[in-house]
Design a protein around this motif. Sequence first.
Motif, PDB file in Angstrom:
ATOM      1  N   HIS A 234       0.823  -1.211   0.000  1.00 56.15           N
ATOM      2  CA  HIS A 234       0.000   0.000   0.000  1.00 56.15           C
ATOM      3  C   HIS A 234       0.864   1.270   0.000  1.00 56.15           C
ATOM      4  N   GLY A 235       0.378   2.281  -0.715  1.00 57.35           N
ATOM      5  CA  GLY A 235       1.099   3.541  -0.748  1.00 57.35           C
ATOM      6  C   GLY A 235       2.420   3.465  -1.470  1.00 57.35           C
ATOM      7  N   GLU A 236       2.462   2.638  -2.520  1.00 55.17           N
ATOM      8  CA  GLU A 236       3.683   2.495  -3.320  1.00 55.17           C
ATOM      9  C   GLU A 236       4.855   2.044  -2.452  1.00 55.17           C
ATOM     10  N   TYR A 237       4.604   1.004  -1.651  1.00 49.91           N
ATOM     11  CA  TYR A 237       5.611   0.369  -0.798  1.00 49.91           C
ATOM     12  C   TYR A 237       6.146   1.299   0.296  1.00 49.91           C
ATOM     13  N   LYS A 238       5.282   2.195   0.780  1.00 49.99           N
ATOM     14  CA  LYS A 238       5.738   3.141   1.797  1.00 49.99           C
ATOM     15  C   LYS A 238       6.084   2.446   3.112  1.00 49.99           C
ATOM     16  N   HIS A 239       5.506   1.246   3.381  1.00 51.27           N
ATOM     17  CA  HIS A 239       5.782   0.558   4.643  1.00 51.27           C
ATOM     18  C   HIS A 239       7.219   0.024   4.709  1.00 51.27           C
ATOM     19  N   LEU A 240       7.882  -0.026   3.579  1.00 52.22           N
ATOM     20  CA  LEU A 240       9.279  -0.470   3.571  1.00 52.22           C
ATOM     21  C   LEU A 240      10.251   0.677   3.859  1.00 52.22           C
ATOM     22  N   GLU A 241       9.766   1.883   3.726  1.00 54.37           N
ATOM     23  CA  GLU A 241      10.643   3.041   3.911  1.00 54.37           C
ATOM     24  C   GLU A 241      11.132   3.117   5.355  1.00 54.37           C
ATOM     25  N   GLY A 242      12.372   3.517   5.505  1.00 56.12           N
ATOM     26  CA  GLY A 242      12.964   3.642   6.836  1.00 56.12           C
ATOM     27  C   GLY A 242      13.586   2.366   7.352  1.00 56.12           C
ATOM     28  N   LYS A 243      13.521   1.310   6.563  1.00 56.90           N
ATOM     29  CA  LYS A 243      14.123   0.034   6.971  1.00 56.90           C
ATOM     30  C   LYS A 243      15.341  -0.251   6.101  1.00 56.90           C
ATOM     31  N   SER A 244      16.238  -1.061   6.616  1.00 56.48           N
ATOM     32  CA  SER A 244      17.415  -1.498   5.855  1.00 56.48           C
ATOM     33  C   SER A 244      17.237  -2.981   5.552  1.00 56.48           C
ATOM     34  N   ILE A 245      16.620  -3.271   4.432  1.00 55.89           N
ATOM     35  CA  ILE A 245      16.209  -4.631   4.111  1.00 55.89           C
ATOM     36  C   ILE A 245      17.358  -5.413   3.479  1.00 55.89           C
TER      37      ILE A 245
ATOM     38  N   ILE B 290      11.781  -0.125  -3.612  1.00 53.95           N
ATOM     39  CA  ILE B 290      12.310  -1.142  -2.695  1.00 53.95           C
ATOM     40  C   ILE B 290      13.827  -1.166  -2.760  1.00 53.95           C
ATOM     41  N   ILE B 291      14.351  -0.943  -3.946  1.00 48.88           N
ATOM     42  CA  ILE B 291      15.802  -0.942  -4.114  1.00 48.88           C
ATOM     43  C   ILE B 291      16.445   0.113  -3.222  1.00 48.88           C
ATOM     44  N   GLN B 292      15.747   1.232  -3.012  1.00 48.78           N
ATOM     45  CA  GLN B 292      16.290   2.294  -2.173  1.00 48.78           C
ATOM     46  C   GLN B 292      16.453   1.841  -0.718  1.00 48.78           C
ATOM     47  N   THR B 293      15.626   0.887  -0.284  1.00 57.23           N
ATOM     48  CA  THR B 293      15.774   0.388   1.084  1.00 57.23           C
ATOM     49  C   THR B 293      16.978  -0.543   1.217  1.00 57.23           C
ATOM     50  N   MET B 294      17.631  -0.853   0.099  1.00 60.09           N
ATOM     51  CA  MET B 294      18.752  -1.796   0.096  1.00 60.09           C
ATOM     52  C   MET B 294      20.063  -1.143  -0.331  1.00 60.09           C
ATOM     53  N   MET B 295      20.047   0.152  -0.461  1.00 58.72           N
ATOM     54  CA  MET B 295      21.274   0.808  -0.913  1.00 58.72           C
ATOM     55  C   MET B 295      22.413   0.630   0.072  1.00 58.72           C
ATOM     56  N   GLY B 296      22.067   0.494   1.359  1.00 54.92           N
ATOM     57  CA  GLY B 296      23.101   0.263   2.359  1.00 54.92           C
ATOM     58  C   GLY B 296      23.455  -1.200   2.524  1.00 54.92           C
ATOM     59  N   THR B 297      22.459  -2.064   2.385  1.00 57.45           N
ATOM     60  CA  THR B 297      22.682  -3.499   2.614  1.00 57.45           C
ATOM     61  C   THR B 297      23.093  -4.248   1.355  1.00 57.45           C
ATOM     62  N   LYS B 298      22.826  -3.640   0.171  1.00 57.49           N
ATOM     63  CA  LYS B 298      23.037  -4.325  -1.121  1.00 57.49           C
ATOM     64  C   LYS B 298      22.324  -5.673  -1.096  1.00 57.49           C
ATOM     65  N   GLY B 299      21.033  -5.612  -0.701  1.00 55.00           N
ATOM     66  CA  GLY B 299      20.261  -6.817  -0.474  1.00 55.00           C
ATOM     67  C   GLY B 299      19.727  -7.470  -1.737  1.00 55.00           C
ATOM     68  N   ARG B 300      18.826  -8.428  -1.536  1.00 59.32           N
ATOM     69  CA  ARG B 300      18.285  -9.254  -2.615  1.00 59.32           C
ATOM     70  C   ARG B 300      16.767  -9.044  -2.725  1.00 59.32           C
ATOM     71  N   ILE B 301      16.243  -9.304  -3.925  1.00 59.71           N
ATOM     72  CA  ILE B 301      14.803  -9.219  -4.175  1.00 59.71           C
ATOM     73  C   ILE B 301      14.348 -10.509  -4.837  1.00 59.71           C
ATOM     74  N   THR B 302      13.283 -11.100  -4.292  1.00 63.91           N
ATOM     75  CA  THR B 302      12.658 -12.265  -4.912  1.00 63.91           C
ATOM     76  C   THR B 302      11.195 -11.921  -5.170  1.00 63.91           C
ATOM     77  N   ILE B 303      10.765 -12.042  -6.409  1.00 65.20           N
ATOM     78  CA  ILE B 303       9.409 -11.678  -6.822  1.00 65.20           C
ATOM     79  C   ILE B 303       8.677 -12.958  -7.213  1.00 65.20           C
ATOM     80  N   LEU B 304       7.459 -13.138  -6.685  1.00 69.34           N
ATOM     81  CA  LEU B 304       6.714 -14.365  -6.941  1.00 69.34           C
ATOM     82  C   LEU B 304       5.258 -14.054  -7.265  1.00 69.34           C
ATOM     83  N   GLY B 305       4.649 -14.863  -8.132  1.00 70.25           N
ATOM     84  CA  GLY B 305       3.245 -14.667  -8.458  1.00 70.25           C
ATOM     85  C   GLY B 305       2.775 -15.626  -9.528  1.00 70.25           C
ATOM     86  N   ILE B 306       1.485 -15.534  -9.848  1.00 67.32           N
ATOM     87  CA  ILE B 306       0.940 -16.302 -10.955  1.00 67.32           C
ATOM     88  C   ILE B 306       1.074 -15.455 -12.218  1.00 67.32           C
TER      89      ILE B 306
END
Length: 610
Positions: A156-167, A186-202
């Motif tokens: 919701h809110g264009e992934y606003k709930h991820l903001e402020g976290k270091s994922i 979402i990538i912006q929440t990983m700029m410090g961690t250089k984290g990973r993204i997994t996308i799943l769906g039908i």
Amino acid sequence: MVNFQDKLNKLTERWDPTDAEGLPQLPTTIMEWREVARPIVDGHPREHFTTPFWDPIYLDNHSRRMIIGGRQIRKSAFTTDDIAFGTTKAGTIGQQFAYVTFDELSKAGYSKQKLQIGTFEQNQLLRLFPRNKLGNVSIGEISLLNGNTIYLLTDHGEYKHLEGKSINHAYLDEAQYQTIEHYGKIIQTMMGTKGRITILGIGGEAGSPYEALWKDTDQREWVYDDPYWRDKLRYGEADLQPGEFMLPSSGKLIIGEYLRDILRGHWEAKAPDNYMFHGYHIPQTIMPTIPLKIDDSINKYRLDPIFSIEWQQRYQSAQFVLSHVMGGFFKSLRRPITSEMVLRCMKPYRNLHLLEPWEIADIKATYGDKVKIAMGIDWGSGKPSRTVISVFIEWFIKGYPSKMQLAFYEPREPENQMDQAQWATTVFKEARCDVGVADLGYGANQVKIMQDGGRDRNTGAWFDGVGADKLVGARAKRDEARRIKEETGKADEHGDVRPKIMYDNSSVINEFVEFLEQMVPHPLHPLRKEWMRPRFMIPYHVDEPERTEVIIKELTKLERKDIPEKPEDTKQEEKELVRLQFKHPSDTLMSFIYAKIALQIKPGINWFSI
């Protein structure tokens, strides 16, 4: 070969679960971890024989992965494994993992059933990790004693709930329903961690941002070494060998070591140049636990034929099969309704009349929960527009898709709002409607009166409303990701905070167009194609065709908006071309759509589910 039971016994020696230093040191490779740490998956012993294609995905440590497929391909088992492994393996501390889905109901179900119960609670080593007692844990956050945290969020809110976290790792599940065009945030929440993204769906809609994301991957397909592998599957107790077993979910399919040989295969990239983004496609056809043919389902698996892929192809829409079975992308049916389409829903029902409200009530009294009665109302905005009240009956047939009957249809000329609301309330009560949806665009006052009650404009006599738990207002709002959603936190025109439904206009119209073409089998002759009938039952009685022929005229008014070949605004062009749009639909069509939406409402469970 590693003896995992010996390792498990060693790891289950006593330690203080309140002491992070005393937590078990779980394996740091996922293949070993899943055997030692999570031998039980959703209440059942783990087995890998039937899904060899998942092993390479488990071992893929690439920073970006996308997995699309049909339903029931063990996607949830993979995500819960991957999340729990990443947050409990030895040597990890301070990790932040985020599971993101499209609504609160989906989030709660995944948090409680899949993670808290199906992953941590049911496995003796993993249950030591949560900081708080399972069951008391927030559905939105699971904090672990080793300093790691699992967040469960919505988009919701264009992934606003991820903001402020270091994922460190984000999982976007049911991504076909998400605002995936904003996933770059979402990538912006990983700029410090250089984290990973997994996308799943039908599967999803062709031309959508979701499909565009898939096209950015290397689009891998699983290829079995033996193209005739299905012919070598074994079934039934008579052929069961020592060490082999059967599971209720797989019918009489024998599961055991022999599957390792016949199910060998490999992934092939169809777009190898996109090597920086790994994509995996898992249609139901590569699942040995899902019968391919109706005959196989009956005679080999000993399962109901509705669980075969052939049955889905026969009796479900092409769009449904493509997205939910094959995990593919469909070309939307965003086209006008033809008279032939409407007549197809009428001709088999020449014996049906439109009903009076009391006749509908008699059906409800006779059949009880075998039917659901829903009202849809589109309020007229003045000439030439009219208020249209329609009532649908949904007939439930065990083991088969339900049928929907147009039972009541009344276009009304412009009139006083109080009179409109009072009459609609009377019909709702007399027909014993279970639920209803009414337009808020031109009917905010009428909806409130229907919910709360009011006074007769002529006599002043009070009449009771039907309640906000049975009638809900609806308003159009462009949102391709969530075609229908509830909104509970905003005040309405009267300053009241009441649940209402927000819907994407183009999406719900397109779905109704497709609905007109859906066919269902005869319950006594399900395999006879000539006995199939339209799912939508429009009365067309030989004695009074004029009452329903007007429906053909009203529904076929639908026109698609023309999109300029070269809009001046290039950005606007990109936005418009991924979705077709329609001119303002008729009042009759919108009334029908509201009734159909109402049939999806489940009062008391977050208002409705899709």
